[in-house]
Design a protein around this motif. Structure first.
Motif, PDB file in Angstrom:
ATOM      1  N   VAL A 284       0.860  -1.192   0.000  1.00 37.91           N
ATOM      2  CA  VAL A 284       0.000   0.000   0.000  1.00 37.91           C
ATOM      3  C   VAL A 284       0.896   1.241   0.000  1.00 37.91           C
ATOM      4  O   VAL A 284       1.828   1.351   0.794  1.00 37.91           O
ATOM      5  CB  VAL A 284      -0.925   0.011   1.229  1.00 37.91           C
ATOM      6  N   ILE A 285       0.622   2.160  -0.895  1.00 34.18           N
ATOM      7  CA  ILE A 285       1.448   3.351  -1.070  1.00 34.18           C
ATOM      8  C   ILE A 285       1.214   4.313   0.081  1.00 34.18           C
ATOM      9  O   ILE A 285       0.082   4.751   0.327  1.00 34.18           O
ATOM     10  CB  ILE A 285       1.139   4.015  -2.424  1.00 34.18           C
ATOM     11  N   GLY A 286       2.298   4.631   0.773  1.00 33.25           N
ATOM     12  CA  GLY A 286       2.213   5.566   1.883  1.00 33.25           C
ATOM     13  C   GLY A 286       2.466   6.995   1.440  1.00 33.25           C
ATOM     14  O   GLY A 286       3.122   7.246   0.418  1.00 33.25           O
ATOM     15  N   THR A 287       1.996   7.944   2.224  1.00 38.13           N
ATOM     16  CA  THR A 287       2.106   9.360   1.856  1.00 38.13           C
ATOM     17  C   THR A 287       3.550   9.792   1.643  1.00 38.13           C
ATOM     18  O   THR A 287       3.837  10.583   0.727  1.00 38.13           O
ATOM     19  CB  THR A 287       1.464  10.231   2.952  1.00 38.13           C
ATOM     20  N   ASN A 288       4.461   9.284   2.454  1.00 35.81           N
ATOM     21  CA  ASN A 288       5.854   9.711   2.372  1.00 35.81           C
ATOM     22  C   ASN A 288       6.736   8.761   1.567  1.00 35.81           C
ATOM     23  O   ASN A 288       7.959   8.924   1.560  1.00 35.81           O
ATOM     24  CB  ASN A 288       6.422   9.863   3.783  1.00 35.81           C
ATOM     25  N   PHE A 316       9.373  15.782  -3.553  1.00 34.71           N
ATOM     26  CA  PHE A 316      10.485  15.127  -2.874  1.00 34.71           C
ATOM     27  C   PHE A 316      10.787  15.853  -1.562  1.00 34.71           C
ATOM     28  O   PHE A 316      10.773  17.087  -1.511  1.00 34.71           O
ATOM     29  CB  PHE A 316      11.752  15.172  -3.737  1.00 34.71           C
ATOM     30  N   THR A 317      11.069  15.102  -0.512  1.00 32.15           N
ATOM     31  CA  THR A 317      11.614  15.716   0.695  1.00 32.15           C
ATOM     32  C   THR A 317      13.064  16.105   0.405  1.00 32.15           C
ATOM     33  O   THR A 317      13.654  15.649  -0.594  1.00 32.15           O
ATOM     34  CB  THR A 317      11.577  14.763   1.893  1.00 32.15           C
ATOM     35  N   VAL A 431      14.187  16.291 -11.013  1.00 37.58           N
ATOM     36  CA  VAL A 431      13.263  16.580  -9.911  1.00 37.58           C
ATOM     37  C   VAL A 431      12.184  17.548 -10.373  1.00 37.58           C
ATOM     38  O   VAL A 431      10.982  17.352 -10.100  1.00 37.58           O
ATOM     39  CB  VAL A 431      14.040  17.156  -8.705  1.00 37.58           C
ATOM     40  N   GLU A 432      12.596  18.578 -11.071  1.00 38.75           N
ATOM     41  CA  GLU A 432      11.633  19.595 -11.521  1.00 38.75           C
ATOM     42  C   GLU A 432      10.635  19.013 -12.515  1.00 38.75           C
ATOM     43  O   GLU A 432       9.431  19.316 -12.443  1.00 38.75           O
ATOM     44  CB  GLU A 432      12.388  20.775 -12.151  1.00 38.75           C
ATOM     45  N   GLU A 433      11.108  18.187 -13.440  1.00 39.55           N
ATOM     46  CA  GLU A 433      10.205  17.581 -14.423  1.00 39.55           C
ATOM     47  C   GLU A 433       9.216  16.624 -13.761  1.00 39.55           C
ATOM     48  O   GLU A 433       8.026  16.607 -14.111  1.00 39.55           O
ATOM     49  CB  GLU A 433      11.020  16.826 -15.483  1.00 39.55           C
TER      50      GLU A 433
END
Length: 440
Positions: A284-288, A316-317, A431-433
């Protein structure tokens, strides 16, 4: 009382009637197998075989197609033709087929051998063509016969030519003996003076350089692949399962013109992404979480291969970004060296240098890349300088299970004389894309 003329007249009439009935009952194009050659016309494959025979010059070479898929499961895996056989013949829908080439023969130099028909079984599975002109027309072979005659055919040819050419593949000592070598051993026991010549490097040397028509299909596969990855980035939601995201991805491949999967899709969230060939789907995909998707479409049997890693949250963090951009820098360092004549090992060292300087070399636990083409892990000698026209992946990554993180960035590159072209440029990568594609 029948005399010779009566008998011949009757035989001729019978032959005419048989021909008419055959013409009436012959399946139209698009029905029965083999359907023809794929993805190109028969003359393309005939020319490839000519190139091989021009190099061999004499002797006999036998190339076996893939065996039928044996499965008792309700959903059997699809049949996938052997890459060498498919490249030489274009026959992709006939399990158990065999190619025989004899370059020095005066008239017929190539034979396509197909398994015998079983009309009763065909009523349950798929209709197959009988021997005859329609089969020859579809396949582009002047001689099509049945595999039961393989032994006598090769023995006769070897008796005249005295040379057997082994076109590969070379396998490990613990693997089954290749069928061609097994056959050759039997022939050499029965025909004195026959020698065996290793030509296992020939087909890889020809297949590694892609023809323009092959590159066209690979670009189409890359376009379909881009559509799938972008759909996954845009539609992912925390709480979704990996399997649900995989369905979105693969549906978009098909909508984008993909005709199949280049390989089994990997969709891995969080800690699962640190398992290199993750096969699950229940995570299950988590928020972070970071989500790693290694998946691609194929077109005309030609593969793409792309991996992207992106944040479930859409952003991204700072820690995720630092690791991601390190992987991207390693990929860029290798790609900067990519051009005709480069050694693969030099690409590997360029990427590893980036990780070494960052103190992360132990987190990079796999090879840097591989050749791609008709097979997703295509043939070619990567110990030699890479030629222009080859297509290769560059796929560095970092994997730390204890930190619940796996990051891989994989792109497809066409090698040119002066550099390279990224065939997968339609898939967001920086990251920007990635964040812009996920913005909602």
């Amino acid at each position: 009382m029948y005399d010779r003329r009566t008998m011949l007249t009757g035989a001729t009439a019978s032959l005419v009637l048989s021909t008419r009935l055959s013409a009436q009952t012959m399946p139209p194009q698009g029905f029965a197998t083999p359907a023809g050659t794929s993805p190109f016309a028969p003359d393309i494959f005939r020319e490839r075989r000519r190139r091989v025979m021009d190099v061999l010059k004499d002797g006999v070479a036998v190339v076996f197609g893939a065996d039928p898929v044996q499965s008792s499961a309700a959903v059997a895996p699809p049949f996938v033709q052997d890459g060498d056989f498919a490249w030489l013949t274009g026959i992709v829908d006939e399990p158990g087929a065999i190619l025989v080439m004899a370059p020095a023969e005066r008239t017929i130099k190539e034979w396509l051998l197909l398994p015998s028909r079983d009309p009763e079984a065909e009523r349950w599975e798929v209709e197959r063509l009988p021997l005859g002109t329609e089969l020859e027309r579809r396949t582009g072979f002047a001689r099509v016969s049945r595999t039961g005659g393989l032994g006598s055919l090769v023995t006769t040819l070897a008796e005249r030519s005295k040379t057997l050419h082994f076109l590969g593949p070379i396998v490990s000592a613990s693997a089954p003996v290749p069928k061609a070598l097994e056959l050759y051993g039997k022939v050499m026991q029965r025909v004195p003076g026959v020698s065996l010549k290793d030509e296992s490097a020939l087909l890889p040397s020809l297949r590694i350089v892609k023809e323009p028509r092959e590159l066209d299909l690979m670009r189409k596969a890359a376009a379909a692949t881009a559509r799938g990855h972008i759909a996954a980035m845009k539609q992912v939601r925390p709480g979704m399962t990996e399997k649900q995201l995989k369905a979105i991805l693969e549906d978009a491949f098909r909508a984008g013109g993909g005709e199949g999967l280049a390989y089994d899709s990997i969709v891995a969230t969080g800690r699962n992404a640190a398992s290199l060939h993750y096969t699950g789907g229940s995570g299950v995909i988590g928020t972070n979480d970071l989500i790693l998707i290694d998946a691609a479409a194929s077109v005309g049997g030609y593969a793409c291969d792309v991996t992207r890693t992106f944040p479930a949250s859409g952003k991204f963090t700072s820690e995720q970004r630092a690791s991601y951009e390190l992987v991207l820098a390693a990929q860029a360092a290798a790609a900067a060296k990519l051009k005709a004549g480069v050694y693969y090992e030099d690409l590997v060292e360029a990427a590893k240098d980036v990780f070494r300087k960052a103190g992360r070399i132990d987190d990079f636990t796999h090879g840097l890349g591989h050749l791609v083409g008709l097979d997703v892990h295509d043939v070619g000698d990567m110990a030699k300088p890479l030629p222009a026209g080859a297509v290769i992946t560059i796929e560095p990554g970092l994997y730390v299970q204890s930190a619940n993180i796996g990051i891989r960035i994989e792109d497809l590159y066409l090698i040119t004389q002066t550099g390279s072209q990224r065939l997968s440029e339609g898939v967001p990568r920086t990251v920007e894309e990635v964040e812009a594609a996920m913005a909602r």
